[in-house]
Design an enzyme around this catalytic site. Structure first.
Site, mmCIF file in Angstrom:
data_model
loop_
_atom_site.group_PDB
_atom_site.id
_atom_site.type_symbol
_atom_site.label_atom_id
_atom_site.label_comp_id
_atom_site.label_asym_id
_atom_site.label_seq_id
_atom_site.Cartn_x
_atom_site.Cartn_y
_atom_site.Cartn_z
ATOM 1 N N LYS A 87 0.818 -1.212 0.000
ATOM 2 C CA LYS A 87 0.000 0.000 0.000
ATOM 3 C C LYS A 87 0.855 1.267 0.000
ATOM 4 O O LYS A 87 0.471 2.291 -0.556
ATOM 5 C CB LYS A 87 -0.907 -0.028 1.235
ATOM 6 N N GLU A 182 -10.891 6.085 5.103
ATOM 7 C CA GLU A 182 -10.900 5.175 6.248
ATOM 8 C C GLU A 182 -11.523 5.798 7.503
ATOM 9 O O GLU A 182 -12.363 5.167 8.149
ATOM 10 C CB GLU A 182 -9.483 4.663 6.517
ATOM 11 N N ASP A 204 -6.168 6.397 14.318
ATOM 12 C CA ASP A 204 -5.934 5.100 13.678
ATOM 13 C C ASP A 204 -4.460 4.710 13.793
ATOM 14 O O ASP A 204 -3.612 5.278 13.105
ATOM 15 C CB ASP A 204 -6.366 5.192 12.203
HETATM 16 P P1 ADP Z 1 -3.048 -1.774 9.221
HETATM 17 O O1 ADP Z 1 -4.092 -0.747 9.299
HETATM 18 O O2 ADP Z 1 -1.673 -1.188 9.078
HETATM 19 O O3 ADP Z 1 -3.331 -2.821 8.205
HETATM 20 P P2 ADP Z 1 -3.997 -3.100 11.627
HETATM 21 O O4 ADP Z 1 -5.031 -2.139 11.968
HETATM 22 O O5 ADP Z 1 -4.401 -4.455 11.208
HETATM 23 O O6 ADP Z 1 -2.914 -2.522 10.630
HETATM 24 O O7 ADP Z 1 -3.043 -3.244 12.911
HETATM 25 C C1 ADP Z 1 -2.006 -4.128 12.994
HETATM 26 C C2 ADP Z 1 -1.326 -3.927 14.321
HETATM 27 O O8 ADP Z 1 -2.236 -4.209 15.383
HETATM 28 C C3 ADP Z 1 -0.131 -4.829 14.504
HETATM 29 O O9 ADP Z 1 0.986 -4.077 14.930
HETATM 30 C C4 ADP Z 1 -0.585 -5.769 15.616
HETATM 31 O O10 ADP Z 1 0.486 -6.161 16.452
HETATM 32 C C5 ADP Z 1 -1.549 -4.902 16.389
HETATM 33 N N1 ADP Z 1 -2.421 -5.727 17.211
HETATM 34 C C6 ADP Z 1 -3.231 -6.732 16.808
HETATM 35 N N2 ADP Z 1 -3.857 -7.301 17.863
HETATM 36 C C7 ADP Z 1 -3.405 -6.656 18.963
HETATM 37 C C8 ADP Z 1 -3.666 -6.777 20.366
HETATM 38 N N3 ADP Z 1 -4.485 -7.712 20.828
HETATM 39 N N4 ADP Z 1 -3.038 -5.926 21.203
HETATM 40 C C9 ADP Z 1 -2.176 -4.995 20.726
HETATM 41 N N5 ADP Z 1 -1.896 -4.838 19.436
HETATM 42 C C10 ADP Z 1 -2.499 -5.650 18.555
HETATM 43 MG MG MG Z 2 -5.829 0.074 9.007
#
Ligand code: ADP
Ligand code: MG
Length: 613
Positions: A87, A182, A204
């Site tokens: 992305k 978003e 976010d």
């Molecule tokens: P993106 O928007 O970049 O695709 P996400 O919103 O999916 O990313 O976020 C991914 C992040 O969220 C990762 O760094 C992951 O470690 C973190 N994450 C996922 N589950 C947990 C949790 N239970 N506690 C803390 N951080 C989390």
């Molecule tokens: Mg995201």
């Protein structure tokens, strides 16, 4: 009044196939797909129950492509051909990208390319692989084709990045209903669009990016007032901070591979610490120890502080005091971390909204928006003032397109036009909605078909059917048809502008200019042919109904004119058809007058004279 095309209703091609629209969060780290079923949003899992599809694509020499968790597992072994965080490259030229773990080259059109064993790939192609997997997931789970989707993009995405996202969707065979910001999607997921007007903040924090957006809601429309953030700040940086702490405690990774393993363990420990207060860590033989919630908080506080600085700056840019923020919405997996919630709450002096899973909230909002755009929810929609790119109309007799809303009309737009029936006693009619500049329906794009039933029996031309076209602020078209004497009504909602690419629109416009002359001639001919058919049909019906009113020799005279008209109708000359129509009209004029008198007599029979005063 023009005449509507008659075709038997109920001939739509595949009434039993269920079609779906979806919301897609095409994330840097993870991607998701969600759809609305019976009013509820469902985020669709893969076969093993995971809803998050890691946004990782691996290309192999034999042409094999793997996406998601399997690709992620190959990241360490095959780093150059396993593309993560694509992305960040969307809509970018080679010069825009400073450092990258991949071999990048520049394409002729300026788009960056990633060299892999399977050849050079554009970020658009890589993203399309992710989208294709999500599309297949929906189709396998729900058993019907995905027709269109709302895809979310960061609020700061420029035109090139948005266009690249659309191109990826097209490549994956997904029609884009709309790209949705978003933060707006997250706000929609919480139903904030039904809230009082005011300011909303969306925080976010994902895997690798931090975005903060200030939205203003007015009249159901979200406007992005200001955005800020850091394109290199997220959960990954927290992992790096934890590894730094472990190094201070004696961890000595000796290869990039070992560092990666430590980072994995850090992420794992961090995620567990969201619910637990202390966890054991064992990355034998590199490091073993315990990590507490307090250790984590201390390690990540400087990172959280950076996000808060960005929040304050956004508020300042928009001239909005903290006290004016109505709600704060948490988005992104990393906002699960309790310390993040706590500090964001302290800054805004209110509990941020977090009850929708922060991983899913963007996809949930996108699915709601898709549902709305597909016409399922029917609520008032938001955003954008625009114009209609190509005229909208319906098919009338002779395969002609009657324009109802002209091209370039500003939206929202609403126009109505009256039509009538073609046959005596016609009880239903099919309405064909088309878009394009050409006079012939065959040259236009078909948008929708629907039918109007329950027209009371009337002679041809007596029914008055009002067809109303309405395009809302979002470019969503609803067409309704209403028979005015009976009130019978029917409607359909379609998306007129989406699905046509700019190039297609351009081509259709060029065609219409080039063929204006031949179109006009074809139109004149078709109109006369339709009129001829209608006339023959009406005269024959009259002769059958009132045979006794025919004068001697009249039947033969009329039949001769009908034959002549039919012959003219088979030719290409509209003028000749018009002459023959006039001749038939003349030959049947007296008979028609006699019928009228007889009809009047019948109508008055048995009623008292006073009724007619
Ligand atoms: P993106 O928007 O970049 O695709 P996400 O919103 O999916 O990313 O976020 C991914 C992040 O969220 C990762 O760094 C992951 O470690 C973190 N994450 C996922 N589950 C947990 C949790 N239970 N506690 C803390 N951080 C989390
Ligand atoms: Mg995201």
């Amino acid at each position: 009044m023009a005449l509507l095309q008659i075709s038997e209703p109920g001939q739509s091609p595949d009434p039993h196939t269920r079609k779906f629209v979806a919301g897609i969060d095409l994330g840097t780290t993870n991607s998701l797909i969600a759809t609305v079923r019976e009013g509820e949003v469902v985020v669709l899992p893969d076969a093993s129950g995971d809803v998050l599809l890691p946004s990782v694509v691996r290309f192999e020499a034999d042409g094999r492509v793997t996406v998601g968790r399997a690709a992620q597992q190959a990241e360490i072994a095959d780093p150059l051909n396993t593309i993560a965080s694509v992305k960040r490259l969307m809509g970018r030229g080679r010069a825009d990208v400073a450092d990258s773990p991949y071999r990048l080259t520049g394409g002729a059109e300026g788009m960056v390319r990633i060299e892999t064993v399977a050849g050079a790939k554009t970020p658009v192609e890589v993203s399309a692989q992710i989208l294709a997997v999500l599309k297949a997931r929906l189709e396998e789970t729900l058993g019907g084709p995905l027709t269109a989707a709302v895809i979310t993009v960061p609020a700061y995405f420029d035109e090139a990045q948005r266009q690249a996202t659309k191109d990826a969707a097209r490549l994956a065979g997904i029609e884009v209903l709309r790209l949705l910001n978003e933060p707006t999607a997250a706000a929609v997921a919480y139903g904030l669009d039904r809230n009082p007007e005011g300011l909303y903040c969306v925080y976010d924090l994902g895997g690798g990016t931090f975005d903060v957006s200030l939205l203003r809601l007015s009249e159901g429309v979200f406007e992005v007032l200001a955005t800020g953030g850091d394109a290199a700040l997220g959960g990954d940086d927290m992992d790096a901070a934890i590894v730094a702490l472990w190094r201070a405690r004696g961890a000595r990774p000796e290869s990039p591979e070992e560092t990666r393993r430590l980072l994995r363990a850090a992420r794992d420990a961090r995620e567990r610490l969201t619910l637990e207060t202390e966890v054991a860590v064992d990355v034998a033989p590199i490091y073993a120890g315990r990590l507490s919630r307090d250790d984590l908080d201390a390690a990540i506080d400087p990172l959280i502080e950076r996000t808060l600085v960005a929040c304050r700056r956004v508020l300042k840019d928009a001239g909005a005091p903290v006290a004016e923020i109505g709600e704060v919405v948490l988005v992104g997996g990393a906002t699960r971390t309790p310390r993040v919630r706590e500090r964001v709450g302290a800054l805004f002096r209110k509990e941020p909204l977090h009850d929708i899973d922060p991983d899913r909230v963007v996809a949930v909002g996108a699915a709601r928006q898709a549902d709305l755009l597909a016409g399922n929810a029917g609520a008032a929609d938001m955003l954008l003032l625009d114009v209609i790119p190509l005229s909208l109309g319906i098919e009338i007799m002779g395969g002609l397109a009657e324009k109802i809303i002209p091209r370039n009309a500003p939206i929202p737009a609403s126009r109505a036009q009256d039509f009538t029936t073609y046959k005596d006693g016609q009880g239903a009619l099919a309405i064909h909605v088309v878009q394009g500049e050409r006079d012939l329906v065959a040259e236009c794009r078909s948008l929708a078909r629907f039918e109007l039933r329950g027209i009371p029996p009337m002679v041809a031309g007596a029914a008055r059917i009002r067809v109303t076209f309405q395009v809302d602020a979002d470019g969503l078209l609803s067409v309704s048809a209403r028979e005015t004497t009976s009130g019978a009504e029917s409607r359909v909602t379609v998306r007129p502008s989406f699905g046509l690419s700019d190039a297609e629109i351009e081509r259709m416009l060029q065609d219409s200019i080039a063929s204006a002359e031949s179109d006009a001639a074809a139109r004149a001919l078709r109109e006369q042919q339709v009129e001829a058919d209608r006339m023959i049909e009406a005269v024959r019906a009259a002769m059958a109904a009132d045979e006794d009113l025919l004068a001697p020799g009249e039947r033969e005279a009329i039949a001769a004119r009908i034959a002549a008209l039919k012959e003219a109708r088979g030719g290409e000359d509209p003028r000749r058809i018009r002459e023959e129509i006039a001749a038939l009209d003349g030959a049947s004029a007296r008979f028609a007058a006699r019928r009228m008198d007889a009809g009047l007599e019948r109508a008055m029979k048995g009623r008292s004279v006073t009724e007619f005063r």
